[in-house]
Design a protein around this motif. Sequence first.
Motif, PDB file in Angstrom:
ATOM      1  N   TYR A  74      -5.294 -18.619  34.593  1.00  0.00           N
ATOM      2  CA  TYR A  74      -4.410 -19.039  35.687  1.00  0.00           C
ATOM      3  C   TYR A  74      -5.026 -20.242  36.401  1.00  0.00           C
ATOM      4  O   TYR A  74      -4.351 -21.253  36.642  1.00  0.00           O
ATOM      5  N   ARG A  75      -6.302 -20.134  36.726  1.00  0.00           N
ATOM      6  CA  ARG A  75      -6.983 -21.230  37.426  1.00  0.00           C
ATOM      7  C   ARG A  75      -7.045 -22.479  36.562  1.00  0.00           C
ATOM      8  O   ARG A  75      -6.855 -23.596  37.066  1.00  0.00           O
ATOM      9  N   ASN A 120      -5.234 -13.912  28.527  1.00  0.00           N
ATOM     10  CA  ASN A 120      -5.312 -15.359  28.724  1.00  0.00           C
ATOM     11  C   ASN A 120      -3.905 -15.946  28.781  1.00  0.00           C
ATOM     12  O   ASN A 120      -3.589 -16.775  29.648  1.00  0.00           O
ATOM     13  N   ASN A 121      -3.055 -15.518  27.858  1.00  0.00           N
ATOM     14  CA  ASN A 121      -1.685 -16.018  27.797  1.00  0.00           C
ATOM     15  C   ASN A 121      -0.902 -15.646  29.055  1.00  0.00           C
ATOM     16  O   ASN A 121      -0.190 -16.476  29.624  1.00  0.00           O
ATOM     17  N   VAL A 122      -1.045 -14.413  29.501  1.00  0.00           N
ATOM     18  CA  VAL A 122      -0.350 -14.001  30.730  1.00  0.00           C
ATOM     19  C   VAL A 122      -0.816 -14.859  31.901  1.00  0.00           C
ATOM     20  O   VAL A 122      -0.004 -15.374  32.672  1.00  0.00           O
ATOM     21  N   GLY A 123      -2.118 -15.034  32.036  1.00  0.00           N
ATOM     22  CA  GLY A 123      -2.659 -15.826  33.145  1.00  0.00           C
ATOM     23  C   GLY A 123      -2.140 -17.249  33.168  1.00  0.00           C
ATOM     24  O   GLY A 123      -1.780 -17.775  34.225  1.00  0.00           O
ATOM     25  N   ARG A 124      -2.076 -17.874  32.003  1.00  0.00           N
ATOM     26  CA  ARG A 124      -1.584 -19.263  31.933  1.00  0.00           C
ATOM     27  C   ARG A 124      -0.118 -19.364  32.327  1.00  0.00           C
ATOM     28  O   ARG A 124       0.339 -20.415  32.751  1.00  0.00           O
ATOM     29  N   ASN A 125       0.617 -18.296  32.151  1.00  0.00           N
ATOM     30  CA  ASN A 125       2.065 -18.331  32.394  1.00  0.00           C
ATOM     31  C   ASN A 125       2.488 -17.745  33.733  1.00  0.00           C
ATOM     32  O   ASN A 125       3.680 -17.689  34.021  1.00  0.00           O
ATOM     33  N   LEU A 126       1.529 -17.316  34.539  1.00  0.00           N
ATOM     34  CA  LEU A 126       1.878 -16.818  35.875  1.00  0.00           C
ATOM     35  C   LEU A 126       2.301 -17.988  36.769  1.00  0.00           C
ATOM     36  O   LEU A 126       1.745 -19.081  36.685  1.00  0.00           O
ATOM     37  N   THR A 127       3.258 -17.730  37.621  1.00  0.00           N
ATOM     38  CA  THR A 127       3.750 -18.741  38.545  1.00  0.00           C
ATOM     39  C   THR A 127       3.108 -18.534  39.909  1.00  0.00           C
ATOM     40  O   THR A 127       3.056 -17.402  40.391  1.00  0.00           O
ATOM     41  N   PRO A 128       2.599 -19.602  40.517  1.00  0.00           N
ATOM     42  CA  PRO A 128       2.052 -19.454  41.869  1.00  0.00           C
ATOM     43  C   PRO A 128       3.109 -18.878  42.813  1.00  0.00           C
ATOM     44  O   PRO A 128       4.293 -19.174  42.694  1.00  0.00           O
ATOM     45  N   ILE A 129       2.643 -18.056  43.742  1.00  0.00           N
ATOM     46  CA  ILE A 129       3.530 -17.448  44.731  1.00  0.00           C
ATOM     47  C   ILE A 129       3.154 -18.020  46.088  1.00  0.00           C
ATOM     48  O   ILE A 129       2.004 -17.891  46.519  1.00  0.00           O
ATOM     49  N   VAL A 137      -2.191 -13.363  43.191  1.00  0.00           N
ATOM     50  CA  VAL A 137      -1.185 -13.541  42.142  1.00  0.00           C
ATOM     51  C   VAL A 137      -1.572 -12.739  40.901  1.00  0.00           C
ATOM     52  O   VAL A 137      -0.756 -12.018  40.323  1.00  0.00           O
ATOM     53  N   VAL A 138      -2.833 -12.835  40.508  1.00  0.00           N
ATOM     54  CA  VAL A 138      -3.289 -12.139  39.298  1.00  0.00           C
ATOM     55  C   VAL A 138      -3.387 -10.629  39.542  1.00  0.00           C
ATOM     56  O   VAL A 138      -3.031  -9.838  38.667  1.00  0.00           O
TER      57      VAL A 138
END
Length: 177
Positions: A74-75, A120-129, A137-138
Amino acid sequence: MGGSVCAVAAALMCLASTNAWLFDGEVATSILNPLDALKAKDAADASLADARRLYPNSVSDGRGDAFRHALWNYRMAQAIGASEAKKFGDAHEVGNFLRGTGVYGSGNNPGSRAMDLFNNNVGRNLTPIPGKSDIEVVQDALNRGLLQTSPKQKRYIQQALGDKLKIKIKVKSKKNY
């Protein structure tokens, strides 16, 4: 310009020689993307520290591990973009495996590796809130069951690595987590 290139090259040599997080695949990715490599390393260090603080008993193959991988990616996605983050995340997990050594670069067994790639894939695709920190968020994704918290969970993942190579990983368990 020459001085900054030398400084980046020196930093990469230091990273490659002194940090266990940097495996062969990461070295190649880092050489091709030196400034992003420094940001990826900073994100990895900060995410590991946060996971150890928040989940001290499960930083390996547990909730903390899932959190750490998702947070790291995500970061990275926020700092260098999702496609660049994917390069570093994949390189970290695949490492020597793509070189035909049969050894996974991260030292993981196939189930742990699949879990890490999934998170890793989930983290990259999370949208900032808006109003929430990256940790929040994570953690929200973790609490909603979006992350894989055990290598034995039944998850299916197809991960594209490079332009042509695709690896399909199927992880089964007796329990449905």
